[in-house]
Design a protein around this motif. Structure first.
Motif, PDB file in Angstrom:
ATOM      1  N   GLN A  13       0.826  -1.196   0.000  1.00 56.63           N
ATOM      2  CA  GLN A  13       0.000   0.000   0.000  1.00 56.63           C
ATOM      3  C   GLN A  13       0.864   1.251   0.000  1.00 56.63           C
ATOM      4  N   ALA A  14       0.288   2.326  -0.493  1.00 54.08           N
ATOM      5  CA  ALA A  14       0.992   3.605  -0.491  1.00 54.08           C
ATOM      6  C   ALA A  14       1.448   3.940   0.926  1.00 54.08           C
ATOM      7  N   GLY A  15       2.679   4.428   1.026  1.00 46.43           N
ATOM      8  CA  GLY A  15       3.264   4.723   2.320  1.00 46.43           C
ATOM      9  C   GLY A  15       4.052   3.571   2.905  1.00 46.43           C
ATOM     10  N   GLY A  16       3.931   2.409   2.314  1.00 45.49           N
ATOM     11  CA  GLY A  16       4.629   1.225   2.796  1.00 45.49           C
ATOM     12  C   GLY A  16       6.062   1.150   2.311  1.00 45.49           C
ATOM     13  N   SER A  17       6.708   0.032   2.648  1.00 46.43           N
ATOM     14  CA  SER A  17       8.118  -0.163   2.321  1.00 46.43           C
ATOM     15  C   SER A  17       8.348  -1.539   1.716  1.00 46.43           C
ATOM     16  N   PRO A  88       2.036   5.311  -5.471  1.00 48.19           N
ATOM     17  CA  PRO A  88       1.534   4.563  -6.633  1.00 48.19           C
ATOM     18  C   PRO A  88       2.394   4.766  -7.881  1.00 48.19           C
ATOM     19  N   GLU A  89       2.978   5.938  -8.030  1.00 48.60           N
ATOM     20  CA  GLU A  89       3.812   6.192  -9.206  1.00 48.60           C
ATOM     21  C   GLU A  89       5.149   5.453  -9.159  1.00 48.60           C
ATOM     22  N   ASP A  90       5.436   4.783  -8.049  1.00 44.61           N
ATOM     23  CA  ASP A  90       6.629   3.944  -7.976  1.00 44.61           C
ATOM     24  C   ASP A  90       6.378   2.560  -8.564  1.00 44.61           C
ATOM     25  N   TRP A 110      27.534   4.448 -13.009  1.00 41.36           N
ATOM     26  CA  TRP A 110      26.869   4.865 -14.231  1.00 41.36           C
ATOM     27  C   TRP A 110      25.379   5.068 -13.947  1.00 41.36           C
ATOM     28  N   LYS A 111      24.755   5.943 -14.705  1.00 40.15           N
ATOM     29  CA  LYS A 111      23.341   6.227 -14.508  1.00 40.15           C
ATOM     30  C   LYS A 111      22.522   6.047 -15.775  1.00 40.15           C
ATOM     31  N   SER A 112      23.148   5.553 -16.818  1.00 40.10           N
ATOM     32  CA  SER A 112      22.449   5.373 -18.083  1.00 40.10           C
ATOM     33  C   SER A 112      22.270   3.888 -18.372  1.00 40.10           C
ATOM     34  N   THR A 113      21.108   3.519 -18.889  1.00 41.63           N
ATOM     35  CA  THR A 113      20.823   2.108 -19.160  1.00 41.63           C
ATOM     36  C   THR A 113      21.801   1.511 -20.163  1.00 41.63           C
ATOM     37  N   ASP A 114      22.201   2.287 -21.155  1.00 40.75           N
ATOM     38  CA  ASP A 114      23.030   1.707 -22.206  1.00 40.75           C
ATOM     39  C   ASP A 114      24.502   1.594 -21.813  1.00 40.75           C
ATOM     40  N   GLU A 115      24.816   1.962 -20.578  1.00 41.99           N
ATOM     41  CA  GLU A 115      26.193   1.849 -20.114  1.00 41.99           C
ATOM     42  C   GLU A 115      26.427   0.607 -19.266  1.00 41.99           C
ATOM     43  N   TYR A 116      25.374  -0.148 -19.001  1.00 41.85           N
ATOM     44  CA  TYR A 116      25.509  -1.350 -18.186  1.00 41.85           C
ATOM     45  C   TYR A 116      25.529  -2.591 -19.074  1.00 41.85           C
ATOM     46  N   ASP A 117      26.414  -3.510 -18.730  1.00 37.81           N
ATOM     47  CA  ASP A 117      26.575  -4.721 -19.530  1.00 37.81           C
ATOM     48  C   ASP A 117      25.719  -5.880 -19.048  1.00 37.81           C
ATOM     49  N   TYR A 118      25.425  -5.934 -17.748  1.00 35.83           N
ATOM     50  CA  TYR A 118      24.749  -7.085 -17.174  1.00 35.83           C
ATOM     51  C   TYR A 118      23.462  -6.640 -16.501  1.00 35.83           C
ATOM     52  N   TRP A 119      22.391  -7.412 -16.746  1.00 38.72           N
ATOM     53  CA  TRP A 119      21.072  -7.078 -16.233  1.00 38.72           C
ATOM     54  C   TRP A 119      20.394  -8.290 -15.623  1.00 38.72           C
ATOM     55  N   GLY A 120      19.594  -8.037 -14.603  1.00 37.88           N
ATOM     56  CA  GLY A 120      18.728  -9.066 -14.079  1.00 37.88           C
ATOM     57  C   GLY A 120      17.416  -9.106 -14.847  1.00 37.88           C
ATOM     58  N   GLN A 121      16.534 -10.018 -14.437  1.00 37.52           N
ATOM     59  CA  GLN A 121      15.271 -10.208 -15.155  1.00 37.52           C
ATOM     60  C   GLN A 121      14.173  -9.281 -14.644  1.00 37.52           C
ATOM     61  N   GLY A 122      14.407  -8.629 -13.516  1.00 33.96           N
ATOM     62  CA  GLY A 122      13.453  -7.669 -12.989  1.00 33.96           C
ATOM     63  C   GLY A 122      12.521  -8.270 -11.955  1.00 33.96           C
ATOM     64  N   THR A 123      12.013  -7.411 -11.086  1.00 32.19           N
ATOM     65  CA  THR A 123      11.025  -7.811 -10.089  1.00 32.19           C
ATOM     66  C   THR A 123       9.928  -6.751 -10.042  1.00 32.19           C
ATOM     67  N   GLN A 124       8.684  -7.190 -10.010  1.00 28.90           N
ATOM     68  CA  GLN A 124       7.545  -6.278 -10.083  1.00 28.90           C
ATOM     69  C   GLN A 124       7.266  -5.664  -8.714  1.00 28.90           C
ATOM     70  N   VAL A 125       7.117  -4.360  -8.701  1.00 28.28           N
ATOM     71  CA  VAL A 125       6.687  -3.628  -7.504  1.00 28.28           C
ATOM     72  C   VAL A 125       5.380  -2.926  -7.851  1.00 28.28           C
ATOM     73  N   THR A 126       4.352  -3.190  -7.074  1.00 26.41           N
ATOM     74  CA  THR A 126       3.056  -2.566  -7.294  1.00 26.41           C
ATOM     75  C   THR A 126       2.632  -1.863  -6.013  1.00 26.41           C
ATOM     76  N   VAL A 127       2.357  -0.566  -6.121  1.00 24.71           N
ATOM     77  CA  VAL A 127       1.952   0.230  -4.963  1.00 24.71           C
ATOM     78  C   VAL A 127       0.503   0.645  -5.168  1.00 24.71           C
ATOM     79  N   SER A 128      -0.359   0.210  -4.272  1.00 24.78           N
ATOM     80  CA  SER A 128      -1.765   0.545  -4.389  1.00 24.78           C
ATOM     81  C   SER A 128      -2.080   1.817  -3.610  1.00 24.78           C
ATOM     82  N   SER A 129      -3.071   2.544  -4.107  1.00 25.67           N
ATOM     83  CA  SER A 129      -3.438   3.809  -3.446  1.00 25.67           C
ATOM     84  C   SER A 129      -4.474   3.601  -2.364  1.00 25.67           C
TER      85      SER A 129
END
Length: 129
Positions: A13-17, A88-90, A110-129
């Motif tokens: 929920q919004a405000g959570g961690s 929610p916008e997170d 580095w702060k640009s996506t195209d400067e990184y060589d290795y990536w993970g598959q990602g994890t979904q974060v959903t913040v409800s209002s």
């Protein structure tokens, strides 16, 4: 070559961690600067935070400063992203990325996506209002 696996995402929920983890395998994480990025539906992947391999150089996107904290435990080959006061916008898929630094610039990040060589598959974060 290093493989990255993110975990810790979920619904909050919004405000959570949440605390995300990025675990490296295949080789030690030592010598790799690491970044966190996120991508919301129909939006470009954006920078969230980055940390040097020593942990001494850290930077955040302006909208995350004061709410997110990046850290690392090289003994555990893991980088963390502590996210507080979530909004929610997170909501997005969060990715970690890594790049091998050079001896001449050991604490570079580095702060640009195209400067990184290795990536993970990602994890979904959903913040409800």
């Amino acid at each position: 070559q290093v493989q990255l696996v993110e975990s810790g995402g979920g619904l909050v929920q919004a405000g959570g961690s949440l605390r995300l983890s990025c675990a490296a395998s295949g080789r030690t994480f030592e010598g790799y600067a690491t970044g966190w990025f996120r991508q919301a539906p129909e939006k470009e992947r954006e920078f969230v935070a980055a940390i040097s391999w020593s942990g001494t150089n850290i930077d955040y996107a302006d909208s995350m400063k004061g709410r997110f904290t990046v850290s690392r435990d090289n003994a555990k080959n893991t980088v963390y992203l502590q996210m507080n006061s979530l909004k929610p916008e997170d909501t997005a898929v969060y990715y970690c990325a890594a790049n091998l630094v050079t001896a001449q610039r050991p604490d570079f990040i580095w702060k640009s996506t195209d400067e990184y060589d290795y990536w993970g598959q990602g994890t979904q974060v959903t913040v409800s209002s």
